[in-house]
Design a protein around this motif. Structure first.
Motif, PDB file in Angstrom:
ATOM      1  N   UNK A   1       0.903  -1.326   0.232  1.00 50.04           N
ATOM      2  CA  UNK A   1      -0.002  -0.132   0.093  1.00 50.04           C
ATOM      3  C   UNK A   1       0.792   1.111   0.135  1.00 50.04           C
ATOM      4  N   UNK A   2       0.475   2.220  -0.892  1.00 54.20           N
ATOM      5  CA  UNK A   2       1.165   3.294  -1.017  1.00 54.20           C
ATOM      6  C   UNK A   2       0.215   4.580  -0.765  1.00 54.20           C
ATOM      7  N   UNK A   3       0.661   5.445   0.102  1.00 54.20           N
ATOM      8  CA  UNK A   3      -0.347   6.672   0.434  1.00 54.20           C
ATOM      9  C   UNK A   3       0.511   7.930  -0.276  1.00 54.20           C
ATOM     10  N   UNK A   4      -0.145   8.724  -1.035  1.00 53.99           N
ATOM     11  CA  UNK A   4       0.032   9.866  -1.770  1.00 53.99           C
ATOM     12  C   UNK A   4      -0.843  10.910  -0.928  1.00 53.99           C
ATOM     13  N   UNK A   5      -0.143  11.657  -0.199  1.00 57.60           N
ATOM     14  CA  UNK A   5      -0.814  12.870   0.680  1.00 57.60           C
ATOM     15  C   UNK A   5      -0.170  13.989   0.923  1.00 57.60           C
ATOM     16  N   UNK A   6      -0.561  14.809   0.173  1.00 57.76           N
ATOM     17  CA  UNK A   6      -0.084  16.175   0.009  1.00 57.76           C
ATOM     18  C   UNK A   6      -1.238  17.091  -0.199  1.00 57.76           C
ATOM     19  N   UNK A   7      -1.265  18.384  -0.027  1.00 55.72           N
ATOM     20  CA  UNK A   7      -1.964  19.472  -0.272  1.00 55.72           C
ATOM     21  C   UNK A   7      -3.199  19.285   0.666  1.00 55.72           C
ATOM     22  N   UNK A   8      -3.026  19.248   1.961  1.00 56.87           N
ATOM     23  CA  UNK A   8      -4.192  19.419   3.077  1.00 56.87           C
ATOM     24  C   UNK A   8      -3.744  20.412   4.259  1.00 56.87           C
ATOM     25  N   UNK A   9      -4.608  21.053   4.585  1.00 58.11           N
ATOM     26  CA  UNK A   9      -4.143  21.919   5.654  1.00 58.11           C
ATOM     27  C   UNK A   9      -4.083  21.365   6.942  1.00 58.11           C
ATOM     28  N   UNK A  10      -4.791  20.518   7.441  1.00 53.19           N
ATOM     29  CA  UNK A  10      -4.473  19.670   8.784  1.00 53.19           C
ATOM     30  C   UNK A  10      -4.795  18.409   8.681  1.00 53.19           C
ATOM     31  N   UNK A  11      -4.173  17.412   9.397  1.00 53.50           N
ATOM     32  CA  UNK A  11      -4.479  15.837   9.379  1.00 53.50           C
ATOM     33  C   UNK A  11      -5.682  15.549  10.172  1.00 53.50           C
ATOM     34  N   UNK A  12      -6.710  15.415   9.553  1.00 53.25           N
ATOM     35  CA  UNK A  12      -8.104  15.269   9.953  1.00 53.25           C
ATOM     36  C   UNK A  12      -8.177  13.599  10.369  1.00 53.25           C
ATOM     37  N   UNK A  13      -9.281  13.242  11.359  1.00 53.89           N
ATOM     38  CA  UNK A  13      -9.400  12.171  11.694  1.00 53.89           C
ATOM     39  C   UNK A  13      -9.592  11.269  10.670  1.00 53.89           C
TER      40      UNK A  13
END
Length: 264
Positions: free
Chosen positions: A144-156
């Motif tokens: 599993x690969x997560x691509x996680x950019x462009x977010x203002x805060x780490x939501x639940x």
């Protein structure tokens, strides 16, 4: 080797064409299916950077779009039209009107899994100031690969969706002090540092800690701001979580991107 696409049963590989304020694009491959996630470079520059990583646009099976900001979509329309490439995007991203004609358009429904050949994609809604932004978790076999950019805060919701990944491309956009003292106008500083903007280094570290580190083989610091961050500051925020071991950490650069990384 940067110019050879890794393959092999049970493997999932990824590389960056470039990451930052001037353009973003990420390649994901299981050796048979090749995806390009976003395309924030001109057509010519995209083709050049793909060649550097061993691929021609005709080898791409699909182009996935996270949201409509220019540093992610500048080359989407030209690339899709030139090479007849299928483009997957949310209706909100399409309705922004920034992509032009797309000859082979497929809708993404956030939180609804879909597949492109051998790769399974989970599109995840994220808090960002775009019309209908998503980020992606991509699965091949047990990897599993997560691509996680462009977010203002780490939501639940984000924490739940991106836990238990083997690889993670994680936004480390800015250092709060550099942002506060930097050249941006006050309104842009508020946007970047707000809940619908971009992750600071410390927020990325906080999120990474909650996602869990045991399974992660590769962690890539991504989308670093040209004016408001430095690679050493991003690494400084994350290294303590790894007991000082930097072997799992990489930085995706704006000009040089990142060579192929393989999750085995």
């Amino acid at each position: 080797m940067s110019g050879t696409v890794p393959g092999g049963r049970g493997r999932l590989s990824f590389a960056s064409l470039g990451s930052g304020s001037k353009g973003n694009a990420t390649l994901v491959s299981d050796g048979e299916t090749h995806l390009l996630v976003d395309c924030g470079f001109t057509l010519r520059e995209t083709e050049r950077r793909l060649a550097r990583l061993g691929l021609h646009p005709r080898q791409l099976d699909a182009l996935l779009v996270t949201h409509e900001h220019g540093d992610h979509v500048r080359g989407v329309g030209p690339l899709a039209r030139r090479h007849g490439m299928p483009v997957y995007l949310t209706p909100g991203t399409w309705l922004s009107g920034r992509l032009g004609e797309l000859p082979r358009r497929h809708w993404i429904t956030p939180q609804a899994r879909f597949a492109v050949k051998g790769l399974t994609i989970d599109p995840v809604t994220v808090p960002h100031d775009a019309r209908e932004p998503v980020q992606f978790r991509i699965v091949a076999g047990e990897r599993r690969l997560g691509l996680l950019t462009d977010l203002g805060h780490p939501s639940a919701h984000v924490i739940e969706a991106f836990a238990r990944c083997d690889g993670l491309v994680l936004e480390c956009n800015h250092d709060p002090r550099m942002l506060a003292e930097g050249p941006y106008p006050a309104s842009l500083k508020r946007r970047v540092g707000g809940d619908w903007g971009h992750l600071a280094n410390g927020q990325a570290a906080w999120l990474l800690q909650r996602l869990g580190l045991d399974r992660l083989q590769r962690i890539v610091c991504s989308h670093l701001s040209e004016h408001n961050n430095r690679p050493e500051l991003a690494l400084e925020a994350l290294v303590p979580l790894l007991d000082g071991d930097e072997s799992r950490l990489r930085v995706a650069a704006q000009d040089d991107g990142l060579v192929w990384q393989t999750l085995g």
